[in-house]
Scaffold this motif. Structure first.
Motif, PDB file in Angstrom:
ATOM      1  N   LEU A 119       3.039   6.572   2.906  1.00  0.00           N
ATOM      2  CA  LEU A 119       3.965   6.004   1.936  1.00  0.00           C
ATOM      3  C   LEU A 119       3.464   4.645   1.453  1.00  0.00           C
ATOM      4  O   LEU A 119       3.459   4.357   0.249  1.00  0.00           O
ATOM      5  N   GLY A 120       3.045   3.803   2.390  1.00  0.00           N
ATOM      6  CA  GLY A 120       2.513   2.500   2.015  1.00  0.00           C
ATOM      7  C   GLY A 120       1.234   2.623   1.205  1.00  0.00           C
ATOM      8  O   GLY A 120       1.039   1.908   0.218  1.00  0.00           O
ATOM      9  N   TYR A 121       0.382   3.556   1.602  1.00  0.00           N
ATOM     10  CA  TYR A 121      -0.872   3.782   0.882  1.00  0.00           C
ATOM     11  C   TYR A 121      -0.610   4.250  -0.547  1.00  0.00           C
ATOM     12  O   TYR A 121      -1.214   3.739  -1.502  1.00  0.00           O
ATOM     13  N   LEU A 122       0.304   5.220  -0.712  1.00  0.00           N
ATOM     14  CA  LEU A 122       0.620   5.719  -2.047  1.00  0.00           C
ATOM     15  C   LEU A 122       1.214   4.617  -2.920  1.00  0.00           C
ATOM     16  O   LEU A 122       0.908   4.520  -4.115  1.00  0.00           O
ATOM     17  N   ALA A 123       2.074   3.786  -2.331  1.00  0.00           N
ATOM     18  CA  ALA A 123       2.676   2.697  -3.101  1.00  0.00           C
ATOM     19  C   ALA A 123       1.630   1.685  -3.548  1.00  0.00           C
ATOM     20  O   ALA A 123       1.666   1.182  -4.676  1.00  0.00           O
ATOM     21  N   LEU A 124       0.661   1.384  -2.694  1.00  0.00           N
ATOM     22  CA  LEU A 124      -0.355   0.382  -3.009  1.00  0.00           C
ATOM     23  C   LEU A 124      -1.400   0.885  -3.991  1.00  0.00           C
ATOM     24  O   LEU A 124      -1.996   0.094  -4.732  1.00  0.00           O
ATOM     25  N   THR A 125      -1.636   2.187  -4.002  1.00  0.00           N
ATOM     26  CA  THR A 125      -2.736   2.724  -4.806  1.00  0.00           C
ATOM     27  C   THR A 125      -2.277   3.453  -6.062  1.00  0.00           C
ATOM     28  O   THR A 125      -3.109   3.915  -6.838  1.00  0.00           O
ATOM     29  N   THR A 126      -0.964   3.576  -6.264  1.00  0.00           N
ATOM     30  CA  THR A 126      -0.445   4.315  -7.418  1.00  0.00           C
ATOM     31  C   THR A 126       0.194   3.358  -8.394  1.00  0.00           C
ATOM     32  O   THR A 126       1.091   2.597  -8.032  1.00  0.00           O
ATOM     33  N   ALA A 127      -0.231   3.421  -9.635  1.00  0.00           N
ATOM     34  CA  ALA A 127       0.293   2.519 -10.655  1.00  0.00           C
ATOM     35  C   ALA A 127       1.554   3.064 -11.302  1.00  0.00           C
ATOM     36  O   ALA A 127       2.449   2.323 -11.673  1.00  0.00           O
ATOM     37  N   ALA A 128       1.619   4.392 -11.457  1.00  0.00           N
ATOM     38  CA  ALA A 128       2.746   4.998 -12.177  1.00  0.00           C
ATOM     39  C   ALA A 128       4.007   4.978 -11.325  1.00  0.00           C
ATOM     40  O   ALA A 128       3.996   5.350 -10.159  1.00  0.00           O
ATOM     41  N   ARG A 129       5.134   4.561 -11.912  1.00  0.00           N
ATOM     42  CA  ARG A 129       6.398   4.493 -11.186  1.00  0.00           C
ATOM     43  C   ARG A 129       6.898   5.861 -10.781  1.00  0.00           C
ATOM     44  O   ARG A 129       7.615   6.019  -9.809  1.00  0.00           O
ATOM     45  N   GLU A 130       6.516   6.884 -11.540  1.00  0.00           N
ATOM     46  CA  GLU A 130       7.074   8.206 -11.284  1.00  0.00           C
ATOM     47  C   GLU A 130       6.454   8.897 -10.080  1.00  0.00           C
ATOM     48  O   GLU A 130       6.960   9.907  -9.618  1.00  0.00           O
ATOM     49  N   THR A 131       5.334   8.377  -9.589  1.00  0.00           N
ATOM     50  CA  THR A 131       4.598   9.119  -8.570  1.00  0.00           C
ATOM     51  C   THR A 131       5.246   9.035  -7.195  1.00  0.00           C
ATOM     52  O   THR A 131       5.266   9.989  -6.441  1.00  0.00           O
ATOM     53  N   VAL A 132       5.764   7.875  -6.835  1.00  0.00           N
ATOM     54  CA  VAL A 132       6.374   7.718  -5.522  1.00  0.00           C
ATOM     55  C   VAL A 132       7.882   7.625  -5.711  1.00  0.00           C
ATOM     56  O   VAL A 132       8.443   6.557  -5.814  1.00  0.00           O
ATOM     57  N   ASP A 133       8.546   8.757  -5.828  1.00  0.00           N
ATOM     58  CA  ASP A 133       9.972   8.786  -6.107  1.00  0.00           C
ATOM     59  C   ASP A 133      10.806   9.139  -4.887  1.00  0.00           C
ATOM     60  O   ASP A 133      11.920   8.677  -4.744  1.00  0.00           O
ATOM     61  N   ASP A 134      10.273   9.989  -4.037  1.00  0.00           N
ATOM     62  CA  ASP A 134      11.084  10.537  -2.963  1.00  0.00           C
ATOM     63  C   ASP A 134      10.622  10.066  -1.584  1.00  0.00           C
ATOM     64  O   ASP A 134      11.012  10.605  -0.576  1.00  0.00           O
ATOM     65  N   GLY A 135       9.746   9.075  -1.540  1.00  0.00           N
ATOM     66  CA  GLY A 135       9.344   8.535  -0.259  1.00  0.00           C
ATOM     67  C   GLY A 135       8.649   9.552   0.618  1.00  0.00           C
ATOM     68  O   GLY A 135       7.541   9.992   0.335  1.00  0.00           O
ATOM     69  N   ALA A 136       9.329   9.943   1.699  1.00  0.00           N
ATOM     70  CA  ALA A 136       8.747  10.878   2.657  1.00  0.00           C
ATOM     71  C   ALA A 136       8.369  12.196   2.000  1.00  0.00           C
ATOM     72  O   ALA A 136       7.346  12.798   2.337  1.00  0.00           O
ATOM     73  N   GLY A 137       9.177  12.665   1.047  1.00  0.00           N
ATOM     74  CA  GLY A 137       8.862  13.917   0.368  1.00  0.00           C
ATOM     75  C   GLY A 137       7.527  13.867  -0.343  1.00  0.00           C
ATOM     76  O   GLY A 137       6.752  14.833  -0.318  1.00  0.00           O
ATOM     77  N   ASP A 138       7.221  12.734  -0.989  1.00  0.00           N
ATOM     78  CA  ASP A 138       5.932  12.592  -1.657  1.00  0.00           C
ATOM     79  C   ASP A 138       4.787  12.546  -0.647  1.00  0.00           C
ATOM     80  O   ASP A 138       3.716  13.091  -0.892  1.00  0.00           O
ATOM     81  N   ALA A 139       5.013  11.857   0.482  1.00  0.00           N
ATOM     82  CA  ALA A 139       3.981  11.813   1.515  1.00  0.00           C
ATOM     83  C   ALA A 139       3.719  13.210   2.065  1.00  0.00           C
ATOM     84  O   ALA A 139       2.563  13.592   2.296  1.00  0.00           O
ATOM     85  N   PHE A 140       4.783  13.976   2.279  1.00  0.00           N
ATOM     86  CA  PHE A 140       4.614  15.343   2.773  1.00  0.00           C
ATOM     87  C   PHE A 140       3.879  16.203   1.748  1.00  0.00           C
ATOM     88  O   PHE A 140       3.055  17.044   2.111  1.00  0.00           O
ATOM     89  N   ALA A 141       4.192  16.004   0.469  1.00  0.00           N
ATOM     90  CA  ALA A 141       3.516  16.769  -0.577  1.00  0.00           C
ATOM     91  C   ALA A 141       2.024  16.452  -0.598  1.00  0.00           C
ATOM     92  O   ALA A 141       1.191  17.333  -0.849  1.00  0.00           O
ATOM     93  N   TRP A 142       1.688  15.205  -0.354  1.00  0.00           N
ATOM     94  CA  TRP A 142       0.273  14.801  -0.296  1.00  0.00           C
ATOM     95  C   TRP A 142      -0.420  15.535   0.847  1.00  0.00           C
ATOM     96  O   TRP A 142      -1.540  16.018   0.701  1.00  0.00           O
ATOM     97  N   ILE A 143       0.241  15.624   1.998  1.00  0.00           N
ATOM     98  CA  ILE A 143      -0.334  16.335   3.141  1.00  0.00           C
ATOM     99  C   ILE A 143      -0.498  17.819   2.818  1.00  0.00           C
ATOM    100  O   ILE A 143      -1.500  18.449   3.177  1.00  0.00           O
ATOM    101  N   ALA A 144       0.498  18.388   2.118  1.00  0.00           N
ATOM    102  CA  ALA A 144       0.466  19.818   1.806  1.00  0.00           C
ATOM    103  C   ALA A 144      -0.732  20.199   0.951  1.00  0.00           C
ATOM    104  O   ALA A 144      -1.187  21.352   0.987  1.00  0.00           O
ATOM    105  N   ASP A 145      -1.266  19.243   0.198  1.00  0.00           N
ATOM    106  CA  ASP A 145      -2.382  19.533  -0.697  1.00  0.00           C
ATOM    107  C   ASP A 145      -3.744  19.551  -0.002  1.00  0.00           C
ATOM    108  O   ASP A 145      -4.735  19.963  -0.604  1.00  0.00           O
ATOM    109  N   ILE A 146      -3.809  19.096   1.239  1.00  0.00           N
ATOM    110  CA  ILE A 146      -5.086  19.101   1.943  1.00  0.00           C
ATOM    111  C   ILE A 146      -5.254  20.425   2.679  1.00  0.00           C
ATOM    112  O   ILE A 146      -4.263  21.119   2.964  1.00  0.00           O
ATOM    113  N   PRO A 147      -6.480  20.824   2.988  1.00  0.00           N
ATOM    114  CA  PRO A 147      -6.688  22.078   3.735  1.00  0.00           C
ATOM    115  C   PRO A 147      -5.942  22.051   5.072  1.00  0.00           C
ATOM    116  O   PRO A 147      -6.024  21.081   5.821  1.00  0.00           O
ATOM    117  N   GLY A 148      -5.205  23.092   5.337  1.00  0.00           N
ATOM    118  CA  GLY A 148      -4.427  23.164   6.573  1.00  0.00           C
ATOM    119  C   GLY A 148      -3.196  22.285   6.555  1.00  0.00           C
ATOM    120  O   GLY A 148      -2.559  22.075   7.596  1.00  0.00           O
TER     121      GLY A 148
END
Length: 269
Positions: A26-55
């Motif tokens: 969550l902290g990493y996404l907030a620091l590295t993402t410029a668009a306000r729309e990208t980090v909207d749901d906190g934990a949900g966005d972090a989980f979605a990021w994990i879901a995109d990696i293999p396994g």
């Protein structure tokens, strides 16, 4: 053979690790993402990021199991007083906080499961929808108001922990030397975010508008225009994740299933 207490202790440690991973991301996404729309749901966005990696789906299911274990650990603190907070008003306040934490982390586990199964996507922020549902019930405004006050109080406790470092009494003396300052920074950042979410709930209750409610990610986004303050809070949340990872190894965890101590301090057989 491993008994139930040891199993729950292991799940609690996995839960600390899972919570740590969420906050680091969550902290990493907030620091590295410029668009306000990208980090909207906190934990949900972090989980979605994990879901995109293999396994990623498997990792999310494991994280969900760990978060459930952490929730059970906090529930034990609320019902059986394994942290020995007592039954005075201050102790009851702590135990109510543990109960709320159990609910929050159960919800996080549910979100992780939904993301892993593909039923929920990044940016699918349901905070306003949930608030609207609450407002539709009798005394819904009161419920939201109480929740807002509870989060403001929780934010104050986080700030106090940042100042006093009282959390260190639950950390083994063998933990890394920087643990105290990492924990202080993390608790300070969480105090700010909790206060913002609590205030948004109070505004929603007062104005009867569910759109006022902020999720964890939404509260972070509200700070984006504050420049250095936003960066400090985002970095603090990342450090809270690091602190949680340290706790997964060095947290002193009492017996989750004590033979004595009930809801009101009475012995249980």
């Amino acid at each position: 053979m491993v008994d139930k207490s040891e199993q729950l202790t292991l799940l609690a440690r996995i839960g600390f690790a899972a919570r740590g991973a969420v906050y680091v991301l969550l902290g990493y996404l907030a620091l590295t993402t410029a668009a306000r729309e990208t980090v909207d749901d906190g934990a949900g966005d972090a989980f979605a990021w994990i879901a995109d990696i293999p396994g990623g789906a498997l990792v999310l299911y494991l994280a969900a199991a760990g978060l459930v274990g952490y929730a059970l650990y906090r529930l034990s603190g609320a019902l059986f007083d394994i942290e020995r907070k007592g039954t005075d008003p201050k102790g009851i306040g702590h135990r109510i906080g543990y109960f709320v934490s159990a609910i929050v982390h159960t919800a996080m586990a549910w979100t992780a499961t939904k993301v892993a199964s593909g039923a929920r996507k990044s940016g699918d922020d349901q905070s306003s929808e949930m608030a609207q549902s609450v407002l539709g019930f009798p005394l819904g405004e009161t419920v939201l108001g109480i929740a807002g006050i509870a989060l403001l109080i929780a934010g104050a406790f986080q700030a106090r922990n940042a100042i006093t470092a009282s959390f260190m009494k639950h950390v083994s003396h063998t933990a890394p030397a920087a643990t105290c300052w990492i924990g202080r920074a993390g608790h300070a950042a969480r105090g700010v975010v909790f206060a913002l979410i609590g205030w948004s709930l109070l505004r929603s209750a007062w104005l009867e508008r569910s759109s006022e409610v902020r999720s964890l990610g939404g509260a972070i986004n509200d700070l984006r225009d504050m420049g250095p303050a936003f960066s400090l809070v985002a970095a603090g949340l990342l450090l809270f994740g690091v602190f949680s990872l340290i706790l997964s190894r060095y947290r002193i965890i009492p017996d989750p299933l004590p033979a004595r101590a009930g809801l009101f301090g009475k012995a249980l057989s």
